[in-house]
Design a protein around this motif. Structure first.
Motif, PDB file in Angstrom:
ATOM      1  N   GLU A  58      30.036  41.394  31.526  1.00 17.32           N
ATOM      2  CA  GLU A  58      31.380  41.384  32.095  1.00 17.32           C
ATOM      3  C   GLU A  58      31.360  40.967  33.568  1.00 17.32           C
ATOM      4  N   PHE A  65      31.592  32.566  35.102  1.00 14.48           N
ATOM      5  CA  PHE A  65      32.787  32.089  34.391  1.00 14.48           C
ATOM      6  C   PHE A  65      33.866  31.660  35.393  1.00 14.48           C
ATOM      7  N   GLN A  69      35.192  27.845  35.941  1.00 13.43           N
ATOM      8  CA  GLN A  69      36.603  27.523  35.717  1.00 13.43           C
ATOM      9  C   GLN A  69      37.216  26.854  36.938  1.00 13.43           C
ATOM     10  N   ASN A 119      35.079  40.527  22.526  1.00 16.16           N
ATOM     11  CA  ASN A 119      36.174  40.215  23.435  1.00 16.16           C
ATOM     12  C   ASN A 119      35.681  40.414  24.869  1.00 16.16           C
ATOM     13  N   ASN A 120      34.782  39.543  25.289  1.00 12.60           N
ATOM     14  CA  ASN A 120      34.190  39.732  26.606  1.00 12.60           C
ATOM     15  C   ASN A 120      34.049  38.425  27.359  1.00 12.60           C
ATOM     16  N   LYS A 121      33.599  38.511  28.587  1.00  8.14           N
ATOM     17  CA  LYS A 121      33.463  37.336  29.446  1.00  8.14           C
ATOM     18  C   LYS A 121      32.441  36.357  28.906  1.00  8.14           C
ATOM     19  N   SER A 123      31.783  35.662  25.756  1.00  8.69           N
ATOM     20  CA  SER A 123      32.444  34.859  24.725  1.00  8.69           C
ATOM     21  C   SER A 123      33.380  33.838  25.356  1.00  8.69           C
ATOM     22  N   SER A 124      34.119  34.279  26.364  1.00 11.49           N
ATOM     23  CA  SER A 124      35.052  33.379  27.062  1.00 11.49           C
ATOM     24  C   SER A 124      34.297  32.242  27.737  1.00 11.49           C
ATOM     25  N   TYR A 125      33.130  32.580  28.273  1.00 15.64           N
ATOM     26  CA  TYR A 125      32.313  31.590  28.968  1.00 15.64           C
ATOM     27  C   TYR A 125      31.854  30.493  28.000  1.00 15.64           C
ATOM     28  N   ASN A 127      33.231  29.752  25.212  1.00 13.28           N
ATOM     29  CA  ASN A 127      34.425  29.083  24.684  1.00 13.28           C
ATOM     30  C   ASN A 127      34.899  27.940  25.573  1.00 13.28           C
ATOM     31  N   GLU A 131      36.639  24.384  24.399  1.00 16.48           N
ATOM     32  CA  GLU A 131      37.881  23.880  24.989  1.00 16.48           C
ATOM     33  C   GLU A 131      37.698  22.457  25.517  1.00 16.48           C
TER      34      GLU A 131
END
Length: 199
Positions: A58, A65, A69, A119-121, A123-125, A127, A131
């Motif tokens: 996180e 992350f 971004q 549901n964490n950073k 996974s977002s990273y 993703n 994208e």
């Protein structure tokens, strides 16, 4: 020592201990010793070992992350965006070799507690890659038959393995830019020669 500093100190110590001993072999007492705090102090900030591992993702991956971004927000070309992601990731892994090792834990982890926590950073990273691929497909730059969610794992898996091995044995031979170029060349162009001559 302020609570924020102790929290950060424990995270740093845990990253080092997990990288050195492996997650399963590490004990709370090992982390406490590395952080130079009492064992009980760890439990003031974290519930258990899994909580510490998830906090590393996180917070530490969260920083990468946010930075990634920010860099990507100034770019529209998906090819250039993949290059920025790759270069930024390798630079961060070079700077924080312990974190590079701990990321391996997450990628190879089969424990249900970690597996179900998606549901964490982190996974977002990852993703971000999917994208970028979707963006490239919309622009007609990337093949439409590529599945972004499969491609993101293939791409990050390559990056992860390269950064791990590179940190251990290849760092003296290749620069971040050289590794970036190699990974992108493989991913964007493949390894087939266009119109190869007949044998």
């Amino acid at each position: 020592m302020a609570a924020v500093n102790k929290h950060a100190k424990i995270i740093l110590a845990a990253t080092k201990v997990f990288a050195k001993k492996g997650f399963f072999n590490s004990r709370i007492s090992d982390i406490a010793k590395e952080a130079k705090v009492a064992d009980g102090t760890i439990y003031l900030y974290f519930n258990n070992k899994y909580d510490i591992l998830l906090s590393i993702f996180e917070e530490e991956v969260g920083k990468i992350f946010d930075k990634t971004q920010q860099l990507l927000s100034e770019e529209e070309d998906p090819r250039r965006m993949l290059e920025i992601f790759t270069n930024q990731h390798l630079r961060q892994m070079k700077k924080n070799k312990n974190l590079a090792e701990v990321i391996q834990i997450e990628l190879r982890q089969t424990n249900k507690v970690i597996k179900n926590y998606r549901n964490n950073k982190f996974s977002s990273y990852i993703n971000i890659i999917a994208e970028i691929i979707r963006k490239g497909q919309k622009q007609g730059v990337f093949r439409p038959d590529i599945l972004p969610d499969v491609a993101k794992r293939a791409f990050f898996g390559a990056l992860d393995e390269v950064s791990r091995v590179w940190n251990v044995s290849l760092e003296t031979h290749y620069t971040v830019d050289e590794i970036t170029h190699q990974v992108l060349s493989l991913f964007l162009s493949g390894i087939l020669i266009e119109n190869p001559g007949k044998h």
